[in-house]
Scaffold this active site. Sequence first.
Site, PDB file in Angstrom:
ATOM      1  N   GLY A  13       0.766  -1.254   0.000  1.00  0.00           N
ATOM      2  CA  GLY A  13       0.000   0.000   0.000  1.00  0.00           C
ATOM      3  C   GLY A  13       0.790   1.294   0.000  1.00  0.00           C
ATOM      4  CB  THR A  14       4.143   2.495  -1.108  1.00  0.00           C
ATOM      5  OG1 THR A  14       4.208   2.107  -2.481  1.00  0.00           O
ATOM      6  CG2 THR A  14       4.907   1.513  -0.240  1.00  0.00           C
ATOM      7  CG  ASN A  15       1.286   3.503  -5.806  1.00  0.00           C
ATOM      8  OD1 ASN A  15       1.576   4.574  -6.343  1.00  0.00           O
ATOM      9  ND2 ASN A  15       1.965   2.381  -6.026  1.00  0.00           N
ATOM     10  CG  MET A  92      -1.586  -8.321  -6.173  1.00  0.00           C
ATOM     11  SD  MET A  92      -0.629  -7.378  -7.401  1.00  0.00           S
ATOM     12  CE  MET A  92       0.262  -8.714  -8.177  1.00  0.00           C
ATOM     13  CB  ILE A  94      -8.296  -9.644 -14.000  1.00  0.00           C
ATOM     14  CG1 ILE A  94      -6.872 -10.112 -14.270  1.00  0.00           C
ATOM     15  CG2 ILE A  94      -8.964  -8.997 -15.199  1.00  0.00           C
ATOM     16  CD1 ILE A  94      -6.071  -9.251 -15.190  1.00  0.00           C
ATOM     17  CG  LEU A  95     -11.876  -4.587 -11.281  1.00  0.00           C
ATOM     18  CD1 LEU A  95     -10.635  -4.843 -10.471  1.00  0.00           C
ATOM     19  CD2 LEU A  95     -11.976  -3.125 -11.665  1.00  0.00           C
ATOM     20  CG  ASN A 109      -4.115  -0.535 -12.555  1.00  0.00           C
ATOM     21  OD1 ASN A 109      -3.855  -0.739 -11.366  1.00  0.00           O
ATOM     22  ND2 ASN A 109      -3.496  -1.193 -13.523  1.00  0.00           N
ATOM     23  CG  HIS A 111       1.517  -1.560 -15.511  1.00  0.00           C
ATOM     24  ND1 HIS A 111       1.332  -2.815 -14.964  1.00  0.00           N
ATOM     25  CD2 HIS A 111       2.515  -1.676 -16.421  1.00  0.00           C
ATOM     26  CE1 HIS A 111       2.181  -3.651 -15.538  1.00  0.00           C
ATOM     27  NE2 HIS A 111       2.911  -2.983 -16.422  1.00  0.00           N
TER      28      HIS A 111
HETATM   29  C1  GRF Z   1       3.018  -0.839  -7.700  1.00  0.00           C
HETATM   30  O1  GRF Z   1       4.264  -1.019  -8.300  1.00  0.00           O
HETATM   31  C2  GRF Z   1       1.944  -0.623  -8.735  1.00  0.00           C
HETATM   32  O2  GRF Z   1       2.407   0.034  -9.873  1.00  0.00           O
HETATM   33  C3  GRF Z   1       1.529  -2.031  -9.074  1.00  0.00           C
HETATM   34  O3  GRF Z   1       1.596  -2.731  -7.865  1.00  0.00           O
HETATM   35  C4  GRF Z   1       2.529  -2.107  -6.988  1.00  0.00           C
HETATM   36  C5  GRF Z   1       1.826  -1.798  -5.728  1.00  0.00           C
HETATM   37  O4  GRF Z   1       2.680  -1.268  -4.750  1.00  0.00           O
HETATM   38  N1  GRF Z   1       0.222  -2.059  -9.686  1.00  0.00           N
HETATM   39  P1  GRF Z   1       2.102  -0.621  -3.449  1.00  0.00           P
HETATM   40  O5  GRF Z   1       1.251  -1.689  -2.780  1.00  0.00           O
HETATM   41  O6  GRF Z   1       1.307   0.575  -3.825  1.00  0.00           O
HETATM   42  O7  GRF Z   1       3.301  -0.271  -2.603  1.00  0.00           O
END
Ligand code: GRF
Length: 204
Positions: A13-15, A92, A94-95, A109, A111
């Site tokens: 969950g860093t994003n 992780m 696919i919807l 999303n 990527h």
């Molecule tokens: C990120 O690299 C994102 O681009 C991909 O999955 C990873 C998730 O990382 N879809 P985080 O859980 O947000 O740290």
Amino acid sequence: MKKRIGVLASGRGTNLQAIIDACKDGTIPDAEVAIVVSDVADAYALERAKAGGIATKVVLRGDFEKVKDFNMAIGDALEEAGVDLVCLAGYMRILSKSLVKRFYGRCLNIHPALLPSFPGLDGQKQAWDYGVKVSGCTVHYVDEGCDTGPVIIQRAVTVDEGCTVKELSAKILKEEHKAYPEAIRLHLSGRLTIAGRRVIISPG
Ligand code: GRF
């Protein structure tokens, strides 16, 4: 009223954290993360949500016989939370087609590669293995394909001579944390229009 963001996450969950922080510091104005939904009971993303006082919901695939019902439950959780926008952040799965349809045009999303190169799992490693000199990240609207939806923002990084996959991934991740809040800000400000494959960004 603040715009409500629902985040789907399966991992660290860093994003998600970058989105939470951007809502708090005004980088994304007048918005809040209203709920974090995860398909993994012990995902660290859930801890981040709780620490930020954000509602959480775990929806496990194993609790449903049919994948269709699992996706329905995910969609219901998001809708019950009244979300305006859904952000996949390390989700992780696919919807399903019906879930994509339900949130089309309001589901993003991120990527970790410059799409359409290296879609699917381990985008950073695929790019590194290929030997590219430039990679990066892409934020896009979600459609029925795997990482195929209209592109909103891309940020590029150089692949430094002799760098490892881990180093490249870290460099890309830093850009992800800027690109995702920026794309969300643009979407929520109503400046984005999907025109076929293209996302038109109107002037602010
Ligand atoms: C990120 O690299 C994102 O681009 C991909 O999955 C990873 C998730 O990382 N879809 P985080 O859980 O947000 O740290």
